[in-house]
Design a protein around this motif. Structure first.
Motif, short mmCIF file in Angstrom:
data_model
loop_
_atom_site.label_atom_id
_atom_site.label_comp_id
_atom_site.label_asym_id
_atom_site.label_seq_id
_atom_site.Cartn_x
_atom_site.Cartn_y
_atom_site.Cartn_z
N SER A 341 41.56 -41.77 -18.62
CA SER A 341 42.06 -40.43 -18.34
C SER A 341 42.92 -40.41 -17.08
CB SER A 341 40.88 -39.47 -18.20
OG SER A 341 41.31 -38.19 -17.81
N GLU A 594 33.44 -33.95 -21.56
CA GLU A 594 34.52 -33.24 -20.87
C GLU A 594 35.87 -33.68 -21.40
OE1 GLU A 594 34.65 -32.35 -16.32
OE2 GLU A 594 35.79 -34.21 -16.65
N LYS A 595 36.03 -34.98 -21.59
CA LYS A 595 37.30 -35.52 -22.10
C LYS A 595 37.47 -35.26 -23.60
CE LYS A 595 38.32 -37.24 -18.09
NZ LYS A 595 37.10 -36.74 -17.42
N CYS A 597 36.45 -32.56 -25.29
CA CYS A 597 36.66 -31.15 -25.65
C CYS A 597 38.15 -30.84 -25.80
CB CYS A 597 36.05 -30.23 -24.58
SG CYS A 597 36.27 -28.48 -24.95
N ARG A 599 39.56 -27.98 -26.07
CA ARG A 599 39.93 -26.69 -25.47
C ARG A 599 39.68 -26.65 -23.97
NH1 ARG A 599 40.39 -22.74 -29.47
NH2 ARG A 599 39.88 -21.09 -27.99
N ASN A 600 39.36 -27.81 -23.38
CA ASN A 600 39.09 -27.89 -21.93
C ASN A 600 38.04 -26.87 -21.50
OD1 ASN A 600 41.00 -29.97 -21.45
ND2 ASN A 600 42.64 -28.45 -21.48
N ARG A 603 33.13 -28.61 -18.10
CA ARG A 603 33.29 -29.16 -16.75
C ARG A 603 31.96 -29.79 -16.35
NH1 ARG A 603 31.99 -26.82 -11.95
NH2 ARG A 603 31.74 -24.79 -12.99
N ARG A 614 36.46 -20.13 -23.69
CA ARG A 614 37.26 -21.18 -24.32
C ARG A 614 36.51 -21.89 -25.45
NH1 ARG A 614 40.29 -24.41 -19.35
NH2 ARG A 614 41.59 -22.66 -18.63
#
Length: 636
Positions: A341, A594-595, A597, A599-600, A603, A614
């Protein structure tokens, strides 16, 4: 002579057998159709499936030499000759020993005795006959078919050498030679009712005498084959990356397969970069080797460091197991996901050294795949059809510097305490890395003591499974112990009521779930948001989950209550809710979810946090979570 032996080999081919080839002129294994050195057609011989034959390395050859001399007083069948191993099913290490183009013995690791033992095969007995001066039995006038039979001491006319019960024997009877097992010590064998078990007995064949050979012989005899497999693999890489813009990387673990994969990648593309995950439980030689190799070859190295992640989490999850590899996601996938990432925003094409013969899980491996746990990474597996002999021969042909640990007779090199390594390899670690061995052995014994498990839980390697396979259950029965790897120790589900009809309509389930509380229960609301709408009361420590399928209530004491329209929905919601509880309390901060998802919405900051606006409850984060994946193992 070669024609006769080819006919014999072909006649004996059956289900579960693999045909291999041997050059009697050069004295080595042939991987292609013809020997590249003398250009002769090789002789065929048969080994057991799956046939991932590998060269015997330095320490392994020394071990074999010592075993042959200890048992028979002679190691002439392997002296100054190249030997190969072929792994076959067994309790632990079980290898067919191949020398001179014949399976001459079986090498086993005896878990109960804690050492390697040799079992002679018919060809080995014939080759040793006349050279051995120990462990020899001469049968007298006994008649009838003896193969597979037990022979009493009264039918033994001669005993040569001292041996113990269970030792391998060469058996002679008239003009026949065979092999068997001692059922008594040599001193008392003459009076025993069952003295010797005869494995086989036959008139000796005319076996080709293999000349002296070494690694250079093997490479020279297979040069054309190595050229061909390199060209095929390199072309496969070129074809895929030709129209792609992502950076090409190689997953470089420090093992032989990743080294071979790097070799073909260097043939295909310019300046690939290396990815290495330092799990924190690597052998120090591996870390030094990877760094030294990248520097020597001028290749950029990206090192993801898991730090103390393993030791930080082992107290929660307990020892990793073959069927509970929580450590892989925590110590490997998490760090490499973060590295990719940060360093490869546009993604990367990663060449890996996965091979179909490594395991059942990889038997159907394809040329291209996407790792479901590592976004932005496309994986290529150009050596997927190679055998271990292909890999080692290619490495030697290309003069690639390999990890020195392999010379210690280790089949695989990974994390030093990996549950997937064999007990025989753990025995090697005890000798070569005593401090590392003592640290993990001490942890396991403390873990066993806390759970009132017997010493055999550690000594016999039962800790390597959450659920024991049949072969280990049989071993436990043989030594008359009851043992279970158990769970992490503080996690359980006590079902109060299974999915059953409610008086008010629909179906309900109730249970008490016990898990470690590493965070406030309020953290469960974030994990449950990935399933549906959540309300949480701090005053009463109650989380209420509402979905289209039904509702779930989770109480501070661990009680879980589910109501749904039917039994299937109730069971579905119960599983999702319990996984959410585990995720909230046991999150390892690997950040894979986290990576993952799209739709971000996720966290990671001292646990899982979800943006409800979201999140669309797609479930991708849960499917990528190690804790959720192994929830049934953790809760027993």
């Amino acid at each position: 002579m070669i024609l006769i032996w080819q006919q014999v080999a072909q006649k004996n081919v059956s289900h579960g057998k693999i045909v291999k080839r041997w050059c009697d002129t050069c004295g080595t294994l042939i991987l292609g159709g013809r020997c590249s050195s003398c250009h002769s057609l090789p002789r065929e011989f048969v080994i057991n499936a799956p046939g991932d034959i590998r060269p015997c390395m330095s320490s392994g050859h020394n071990t074999l030499t010592e075993l042959f001399r200890r048992n028979f007083g002679s190691s002439s069948v392997i002296d100054e000759r190249q030997v190969f191993f072929n792994k076959v099913p067994g309790e632990d290490r079980t290898d067919e020993v191949i020398a001179g183009g014949n399976v001459i013995a079986l090498l086993r690791y005896d878990i109960k005795e804690g050492g390697l033992a040799l079992e002679l095969k018919q060809t080995g007995a014939e080759l040793l006959n006349g050279k051995a001066n120990k462990n020899i039995i001469v049968l007298g006038s006994v008649t009838g078919h003896l193969k597979g039979k037990n022979v009493p001491g009264k039918d033994i006319s001669g005993v040569i050498g001292d041996f113990r019960k269970g030792d391998p024997l060469i058996i002679r009877k008239g003009g026949k030679v065979g092999h068997g097992i001692a059922l008594e010590n040599s001193g008392s064998i003459g009076t025993a009712e069952k003295a010797v078990k005869v494995r086989d007995l036959a008139v000796p064949s005319v076996i080709p005498l293999s000349p002296r050979s070494d690694r250079r012989t093997f490479v020279g005899a297979n040069t054309e084959h190595f050229k061909n497999i390199e060209a095929t693999a390199a072309n496969e890489i070129r074809s895929f990356v030709r129209t792609r813009k992502e950076k090409v990387t190689v997953s470089f673990s420090g093992g032989k397969d990743s080294l071979a994969a790097l070799g073909v990648t260097l043939k295909a593309v310019k300046d690939p970069e290396l990815l290495f995950v330092n799990t924190g439980i690597e052998f120090p030689e591996t870390v030094s080797y990877v760094r030294r190799f990248s520097k020597t070859y001028g290749l950029k190295l990206h090192e993801a460091d898991a730090g103390s992640a393993f030791w930080d989490n082992v107290g929660t999850f307990g020892p990793p197991a073959k069927d509970f590899r929580w450590c892989c996601k925590v110590c490997k996938l998490g760090p490499v996901t973060q590295l990719i990432s940060e360093k490869f925003g546009k993604g990367t094409i990663t060449v890996e050294g996965n091979r179909a013969l490594e395991s059942f899980a990889r038997s159907k491996i394809g040329p291209v795949s996407k790792n479901p746990f590592v976004p932005n990474q496309t994986t290529l597996d150009p050596i997927r059809h190679w055998t271990s002999s292909d890999v080692w021969g290619y490495i030697w042909w290309k003069h690639l510097d390999h990890n020195e640990l392999y010379e210690n007779d280790m089949e695989r090199i990974g994390c030093y305490l990996c549950a997937s390594c064999l007990a025989s390899e753990w025995d090697i670690t005890k000798r070569t890395h005593p401090e590392m061995y003592a640290e993990w052995d001490g942890y396991l014994r403390g873990y066993a003591k806390e759970r009132d498990l017997p010493a055999e839980f550690v000594d016999m390697g039962f800790w390597r499974w959450k659920i024991l396979p049949p072969k280990m259950i049989k071993l436990a029965e043989e030594i008359n112990i009851k043992t279970s790897p158990g769970t992490a120790g503080k996690m359980s589900v006590r079902m109060l009521k299974g999915a059953s009809p409610c008086a008010a309509g629909g179906f309900s389930m109730e249970a008490v779930v016990t898990i470690p509380r590493s965070r406030d229960l309020s953290s469960v609301k974030d994990a449950l948001r990935t399933i549906g709408d959540v309300r949480y009361s701090d005053d009463f420590e109650i989380a209420l989950l509402r979905t289209k399928k039904g509702t779930v209530k989770i109480f501070g004491g661990g009680q879980v209550s589910v109501t749904a329209g039917n039994a299937a929905d109730a069971e579905y919601l119960f599983e999702r809710a319990v996984k959410g509880m585990l995720r909230s309390q046991l999150c390892t901060s690997c950040r894979i979810c986290e990576k993952k998802c799209p739709r971000n919405a996720i966290r990671i900051d001292n646990g899982l946090h979800v943006n409800a606006e979201r999140c669309d409850s797609c479930g991708r984060c849960e499917s990528s979570c190690m804790v959720a994946h192994y929830y049934d193992k953790m809760l027993g």
